[in-house]
Design a protein around this motif. Structure first.
Motif, mmCIF file in Angstrom:
data_model
loop_
_atom_site.group_PDB
_atom_site.id
_atom_site.type_symbol
_atom_site.label_atom_id
_atom_site.label_comp_id
_atom_site.label_asym_id
_atom_site.label_seq_id
_atom_site.Cartn_x
_atom_site.Cartn_y
_atom_site.Cartn_z
ATOM 1 N N LEU A 1 0.832 -1.202 0.000
ATOM 2 C CA LEU A 1 0.000 0.000 0.000
ATOM 3 C C LEU A 1 0.864 1.248 0.000
ATOM 4 O O LEU A 1 0.651 2.173 -0.805
ATOM 5 C CB LEU A 1 -0.929 0.008 1.216
ATOM 6 N N ILE A 2 1.858 1.307 0.870
ATOM 7 C CA ILE A 2 2.686 2.509 0.965
ATOM 8 C C ILE A 2 3.510 2.698 -0.304
ATOM 9 O O ILE A 2 3.694 3.830 -0.782
ATOM 10 C CB ILE A 2 3.571 2.455 2.218
ATOM 11 N N THR A 3 3.984 1.613 -0.894
ATOM 12 C CA THR A 3 4.707 1.717 -2.163
ATOM 13 C C THR A 3 3.818 2.330 -3.244
ATOM 14 O O THR A 3 4.258 3.190 -4.022
ATOM 15 C CB THR A 3 5.189 0.332 -2.619
ATOM 16 N N ARG A 4 2.572 1.923 -3.289
ATOM 17 C CA ARG A 4 1.635 2.479 -4.276
ATOM 18 C C ARG A 4 1.377 3.960 -4.009
ATOM 19 O O ARG A 4 1.282 4.758 -4.947
ATOM 20 C CB ARG A 4 0.330 1.697 -4.246
ATOM 21 N N VAL A 5 1.249 4.331 -2.737
ATOM 22 C CA VAL A 5 1.032 5.740 -2.403
ATOM 23 C C VAL A 5 2.229 6.580 -2.850
ATOM 24 O O VAL A 5 2.068 7.649 -3.453
ATOM 25 C CB VAL A 5 0.787 5.909 -0.893
ATOM 26 N N ARG A 6 3.439 6.105 -2.596
ATOM 27 C CA ARG A 6 4.631 6.863 -2.984
ATOM 28 C C ARG A 6 4.703 7.017 -4.506
ATOM 29 O O ARG A 6 5.094 8.081 -5.015
ATOM 30 C CB ARG A 6 5.888 6.163 -2.465
ATOM 31 N N THR A 7 4.327 5.989 -5.234
ATOM 32 C CA THR A 7 4.325 6.081 -6.700
ATOM 33 C C THR A 7 3.329 7.135 -7.171
ATOM 34 O O THR A 7 3.625 7.941 -8.063
ATOM 35 C CB THR A 7 3.983 4.719 -7.319
ATOM 36 N N LEU A 8 2.157 7.153 -6.578
ATOM 37 C CA LEU A 8 1.141 8.138 -6.937
ATOM 38 C C LEU A 8 1.611 9.553 -6.612
ATOM 39 O O LEU A 8 1.389 10.493 -7.387
ATOM 40 C CB LEU A 8 -0.164 7.833 -6.203
#
Length: 261
Positions: free
Chosen positions: A228-235
């Protein structure tokens, strides 16, 4: 039960101001989770000698200890006592009446063989997953309901909104704020998972609208909190025009605690 905890700073050069813990009493009959999001003060003096991480560590530690050792107390009483204990640790050296004295949002949950209790104060999130797969978001949405036109400056927010009627509340130095929290109790049999998030992780839903709270809880359960946090950072990195982030920090501290009961 199974638990997972991750906290990633928004800026590796700065201390993480979030706090998280999972408490499991030796009896094996229950436990608790604590998630705090420390409020970053403006650069000007905020009346305290101590940092936000100092405050969240003190408050979080007290919440973790009291939630498992004093099961006779309600979660509101646990929060009230933890705030008082933390305030006593620096009231002789700091101005605790300052509107920017160190403070934090709070998610606190506690379970026993019979029940699950919860408390949410300010804009962190608790997701409660049922055995059926249904997910209920426990939110304190007072900050979200403040008209954007009123959020014109730190001075206006501190004078008219912060820990004020008609505004929003955080855990700072006043134990009475515990009575402002969103609280409740559920039958243990009706709860399969608990997922607590600071707003830096909740951005996946709240800012980027990548899915529902149910989608987020499913993602954490299947792929893990780090995904989840990896996806947030990408966004966040992709939002170069700041269509979604607007005036928010590009990266915020992001914390997730996930427990399967």
């Amino acid at each position: 039960m199974r638990s997972e905890l991750i906290s990633v700073p928004g800026d590796p050069a700065r201390p993480d101001e979030d706090y998280a813990s999972v408490g499991l009493p030796a009896s094996g009959q229950g436990g608790s989770i604590v998630v705090l999001d420390g409020v970053t003060p403006p650069a000007a003096d905020h009346g305290c000698l101590h940092s936000v991480p100092w405050f969240t560590a003190r408050l979080g530690g007290a919440l973790g200890e009291l939630s498992v050792s004093r099961r006779d107390l309600t979660l509101s009483e646990v929060l009230s006592r933890a705030i008082a204990r933390t305030a006593d640790a620096h009231r002789t050296t700091c101005d605790l009446s300052h509107p920017r004295t160190p403070q934090a949002t709070v998610v606190l949950a506690r379970w026993s063989p019979e029940s699950v209790e919860y408390l949410v104060l300010s804009d962190s999130v608790l997701l409660v997953g049922a055995p059926s797969g249904e997910v209920t978001a426990v939110l304190d949405d007072r900050l979200a309901r403040v008209p954007r036109a009123m959020l014109t400056s730190h001075a206006v927010v501190d004078t008219a909104l912060r820990n004020k009627e008609g505004g929003f509340f955080t855990a700072a130095a006043d134990p009475a704020v515990a009575d402002r929290a969103v609280t409740g109790t559920l039958p243990r049999a009706g709860v399969r998972t608990l997922t607590a998030l600071t707003d830096g992780a909740a951005r996946w839903v709240e800012k980027f609208a990548e899915g529902t709270w149910t989608d987020l809880a499913t993602l954490v359960r299947k792929e893990g909190a780090e995904s989840l946090i990896t996806r947030v950072r990408t966004l966040e990195r992709s939002d170069t025009t700041r269509r979604f982030l607007r005036t928010s920090k590009t990266h915020d501290d992001a914390t997730v605690v996930h427990v399967e009961l």
